[in-house]
Design an enzyme around this catalytic site. Structure first.
Site, PDB file in Angstrom:
ATOM      1  N   LYS A  13       0.826  -1.203   0.000  1.00 55.20           N
ATOM      2  CA  LYS A  13       0.000   0.000   0.000  1.00 55.20           C
ATOM      3  C   LYS A  13       0.867   1.263   0.000  1.00 55.20           C
ATOM      4  CE  LYS A  13      -2.151  -1.006   3.891  1.00 55.20           C
ATOM      5  NZ  LYS A  13      -1.457  -2.260   4.276  1.00 55.20           N
ATOM      6  N   ARG A  88      -9.548   0.873   8.853  1.00 52.22           N
ATOM      7  CA  ARG A  88      -9.103  -0.467   9.233  1.00 52.22           C
ATOM      8  C   ARG A  88     -10.173  -1.216  10.013  1.00 52.22           C
ATOM      9  NH1 ARG A  88      -3.235   0.633   9.158  1.00 52.22           N
ATOM     10  NH2 ARG A  88      -2.016  -1.214   9.635  1.00 52.22           N
ATOM     11  N   ARG A 127      12.004  -5.245   5.103  1.00 54.93           N
ATOM     12  CA  ARG A 127      11.916  -3.921   4.465  1.00 54.93           C
ATOM     13  C   ARG A 127      12.544  -2.807   5.301  1.00 54.93           C
ATOM     14  NH1 ARG A 127       5.343  -2.729   4.728  1.00 54.93           N
ATOM     15  NH2 ARG A 127       5.269  -2.337   6.964  1.00 54.93           N
ATOM     16  N   ARG A 161      11.251   0.052  10.694  1.00 55.28           N
ATOM     17  CA  ARG A 161      10.202   0.264  11.683  1.00 55.28           C
ATOM     18  C   ARG A 161      10.340  -0.734  12.822  1.00 55.28           C
ATOM     19  NH1 ARG A 161       4.669   0.581   8.331  1.00 55.28           N
ATOM     20  NH2 ARG A 161       3.977  -0.524  10.193  1.00 55.28           N
ATOM     21  N   ARG A 172      -0.214  -8.320  13.546  1.00 54.70           N
ATOM     22  CA  ARG A 172      -0.877  -7.356  12.645  1.00 54.70           C
ATOM     23  C   ARG A 172      -1.743  -8.073  11.609  1.00 54.70           C
ATOM     24  NH1 ARG A 172       4.482  -4.402  11.153  1.00 54.70           N
ATOM     25  NH2 ARG A 172       3.280  -3.270   9.605  1.00 54.70           N
TER      26      ARG A 172
END
Ligand code: AMP
Length: 215
Positions: A13, A88, A127, A161, A172
Site C-alpha cells: 500500500k 481499518r 523492508r 520500523r 498485525r
C-alpha cells in the site's frame, strides 16, 4: 480523485501510494505514518498509541478518526487523497463516509490488494526505508543500485520500523483478518471495490492500479 488502498501489512500500500503521489499528484494519507510522527513527537495521541503499535494491535477508532478528520481539513486534500492504512475497522469506514459527506468529497475507488499472508512476513521483516526521502527498500527484493546509497536522493542513512519483525507482523495479520478484511464486503456493497493482484511485481501492480483508476 479519492481512493482507498486496502490490504494486509506488506501488501504494498505504502509503495503504491508513493508512486501515485508522484504520478498523479494525489496526497498520501497514511494513518501509520501520522501515528508514528505523533509517537516521535511525544504528543498526547502518540503517548496513547505507542504501546499498542509496538504490539501490532490497532489504535482506538476515536483516536484514529480524530487524526484523519483533522488532516482532511487541510487545503491540500482538494488534490485528491490516497487513504493508506485507513479505514481499518467498520466504525472507521462509517466515520470516513460521514467525514467525506460533510466535506462534500466522494470516494472514487477502493483498491483491494490481494496477497498471501505467509509471503507478507518475509516482505515486512526485510523492508527498510531511506531516512532522508522515505524511499522503500528490501533486503532481498529491492536493494539500492549502489549498496548503502538511496537510488532516489543519494542519502546513506536507512531506517527500519520497530514493528516490522516477524512476531509483530503475525499479530498485525491477525488484526487485519479480524477487523479490516470485513471492509472488503463493506465496499463490495458500494460497487467501488476493485481487486488487484498484490503478489505481482511492483511495476505490474502499479499498472493494474492505474487501469482501475483510469476506468
Ligand atoms: P501501518 O503503517 O499502516 O502498518 O500502521 C502501523 C500501526 O499503526 C498499526 O499496526 C496500528 O497499530 C497503527 N494504525 C495505523 N493505522 C491505523 C488505523 N487506521 N486504525 C488503528 N490503528 C492504526
Amino acid at each position: 480523485m479519492n481512493i482507498i488502498l486496502l490490504g494486509p501489512p506488506g501488501a504494498g500500500k505504502g509503495t503504491q501510494a508513493r508512486i501515485l503521489v508522484d504520478s498523479r499528484g494525489l496526497v498520501q494519507l497514511s494513518t501509520g505514518d501520522m501515528l508514528r510522527a505523533a509517537v516521535a513527537a511525544g504528543s498526547d495521541v502518540g503517548r496513547k498509541a505507542e504501546a499498542v503499535m509496538k504490539a501490532g494491535g490497532l489504535v482506538s477508532d476515536d483516536i484514529v478518526i480524530g487524526v484523519v478528520s483533522e488532516r482532511l481539513d487541510a487545503p491540500d486534500v482538494a488534490q485528491g487523497v490516497i487513504f493508506d492504512g485507513f479505514p481499518r475497522t467498520t466504525p472507521q469506514a462509517e466515520a470516513l463516509d460521514r467525514l467525506l459527506a460533510d466535506k462534500g468529497l466522494a470516494l472514487d475507488a477502493v483498491v483491494n490488494m490481494t496477497v498471501d499472508d505467509e509471503a507478507m512476513i518475509g516482505r515486512v521483516a526485510g523492508r527498510y526505508t531511506c531516512a532522508g526521502c522515505g524511499e522503500g527498500y528490501h533486503d532481498t527484493d529491492k536493494r539500492p543500485k549502489v549498496a548503502g546509497v538511496c537510488d532516489k536522493c543519494g542519502g546513506t542513512e536507512f531506517k527500519r520500523r520497530k514493528d516490522d519483525n516477524a512476531e509483530t507482523v503475525r499479530a498485525r495479520l491477525v488484526e487485519y483478518h479480524a477487523e479490516t478484511a470485513p471492509l472488503i464486503g463493506y465496499y463490495e456493497n458500494t460497487g467501488k471495490l476493485r481487486n488487484v493482484d498484490g503478489m505481482a511485481d511492483i511495476a505490474a501492480v502499479t499498472a493494474a492500479i492505474g487501469a482501475v483508476l483510469d476506468a
